[in-house]
Design an enzyme around this catalytic site. Structure first.
Site, short mmCIF file in Angstrom:
data_model
loop_
_atom_site.label_atom_id
_atom_site.label_comp_id
_atom_site.label_asym_id
_atom_site.label_seq_id
_atom_site.Cartn_x
_atom_site.Cartn_y
_atom_site.Cartn_z
N SER A 59 -16.38 -12.96 -16.41
CA SER A 59 -15.05 -13.56 -16.40
C SER A 59 -14.30 -13.41 -15.09
O SER A 59 -13.20 -13.96 -14.95
CB SER A 59 -14.21 -12.98 -17.54
OG SER A 59 -14.64 -13.51 -18.77
N TYR A 87 -6.89 -14.17 -25.44
CA TYR A 87 -7.93 -14.48 -24.45
C TYR A 87 -8.99 -15.37 -25.07
O TYR A 87 -9.61 -15.02 -26.08
CB TYR A 87 -8.55 -13.17 -23.97
CG TYR A 87 -9.43 -13.28 -22.76
CD1 TYR A 87 -8.91 -13.13 -21.48
CD2 TYR A 87 -10.79 -13.50 -22.89
CE1 TYR A 87 -9.72 -13.21 -20.36
CE2 TYR A 87 -11.61 -13.57 -21.79
CZ TYR A 87 -11.07 -13.43 -20.52
OH TYR A 87 -11.88 -13.50 -19.43
N ASN A 108 -24.59 -1.85 -15.27
CA ASN A 108 -25.58 -2.86 -15.66
C ASN A 108 -25.94 -2.79 -17.14
O ASN A 108 -27.10 -2.78 -17.53
CB ASN A 108 -26.83 -2.78 -14.79
CG ASN A 108 -27.41 -1.38 -14.68
OD1 ASN A 108 -26.80 -0.40 -15.07
ND2 ASN A 108 -28.61 -1.30 -14.13
#
Length: 381
Positions: free
Chosen positions: A90, A185, A357
């Protein structure tokens, strides 16, 4: 809070077909001019709740430094570097918003015009009326458009997706509120904005973002991947899905399993800590949009807590964070399958960009991430 700030489309790999269990590396890598022990401790805490590795790149405009914990690729001792590529999720939204504000600067778009003016009939039906939803509300997630918690857009024959298909899928859910009544959102807002950019410019949105933002700023490690291109340029941080059990992790590698057109202007881009720092510094430094448009981007509404003592605000494609040492920082987070990241910058030139990650399946390390960013921006070595 993590669900509100992160992408709401989880593509693909929830089931683990082939997995490995491995103890995480205990040693941390540091590469910095000076003592950043508090930041290193905060990074270690972030990585302990995140993926196999985590990294931070930070500085103050005169010098930069980097720290790493764990590994960017499992079964190796591969510290995450500021020049490693990863999917930014995002954080793509700030690039999209910046282009919209450039079009505002050029008189081609008005923030307070209804989206119906630019995309007739697109935001219509199922309780939606494009005449009542303003461009500003799409940028700020106050349009009333619902979160698409179970995305299922119609794919093209080759497995890619169009922005129109993403938008149709997002609008299958009835409005969550009246336009302007609440902050919620939703990726659909930024997919609609992607269609707006294409309609106004007459060009594919990836080309527009590349020609207007990436190339002028010299972001040579940043790309808006083409539909169907699931690769990540090397050097790369591998992204994983999995669940942590104490010091162990059950994971599967998903770094090349993401179809970028499924996220498009809401979350498709690839970059590095170094490039993202440069982008947000240029934006907040007034080098991307006009001073008037930047002021509009920084008009924020409160969106709740960061997991720390600071409330967050959301402007037009920008998150506002109140620093513990005073002042504010601006940026955006990104959460996508395999990665969790954020970049924050201040008006006086400080910056910090972080990545881990793994997209946490159960417990997103939101608190640890903001603690890390706050420490890096406030610590005085």
């Amino acid at each position: 809070m993590a669900e509100k700030l992160s992408r709401n489309r989880f593509s693909g790999v929830l089931a683990v077909a082939v997995a490995a269990v491995l103890a995480l590396p205990s040693s941390a890598f540091a590469q910095s001019p000076g003592d950043h022990s508090a930041t290193q401790a905060a990074l270690n805490a972030f990585q302990a709740k995140g993926g196999p590795g985590a990294g931070i790149y930070a500085g103050d405009g005169t010098s930069s430094w980097a720290l790493s914990a764990g590994t960017g690729i499992i079964n190796t001792n591969r510290p995450i570097q500021p020049t490693d590529h990863y999917r930014i999720g995002s954080q793509t939204k700030t690039f999209t918003a910046s282009v919209v504000l450039q079009l505002v600067d050029e008189g081609k778009v008005s923030l307070d015009a209804p989206i119906e003016k630019y995309l007739p009939g697109v935001v219509d039906g199922n309780g939606y009326d494009g005449n009542t939803i303003m461009v500003r509300q799409l940028l700020q997630h106050t349009s009333g458009i619902s979160v698409n918690g179970s995305p299922n857009p119609q794919a093209n024959p080759d497995g890619t997706y169009t922005l129109a298909a993403l938008v149709r899928d997002g609008l299958k859910h009835a409005p969550a509120s009246a336009p302007g009544a609440a902050w919620l959102y939703s990726n659909t807002n930024y997919e609609i904005l992607g269609m707006l950019i294409e309609q106004v410019t007459g060009m594919p949105v990836a080309q527009v973002i590349t020609s207007r933002i990436i190339q002028p700023l010299g972001l040579t490690a940043t790309t808006f991947p083409a539909a169907g291109d699931r690769s990540v340029p090397k050097p790369a941080v591998h992204g994983y899905r999995g669940v942590r059990v104490g010091p162990f992790f059950l994971w599967t590698d998903v770094w090349t399993s993401i179809e970028p057109s499924e996220d498009s202007t809401a979350g498709a881009m690839i970059s590095t800590e170094q490039d993202l720092s440069a982008f947000y510094r240029a934006l907040i430094g007034g080098k991307v949009v006009s001073a008037a448009s930047l002021a509009e981007m920084e008009k924020s509404v409160s969106i709740g807590g960061s997991g720390s003592s600071s409330d967050l605000g959301y402007g037009l494609g920008l998150i506002k964070y109140n620093l513990s040492c005073g002042g504010v920082a601006w940026g955006h987070d990104g959460e996508i399958t395999g990665y969790y990241a954020e970049t924050l910058v201040t008006e006086d030139g400080r910056y910090a960009s972080v990545v881990t990650n793994n997209m946490a399946v159960l417990n997103s390390p939101l608190t640890q991430m903001y603690k890390l960013l706050d420490t890096a921006l406030c610590e005085k070595p």
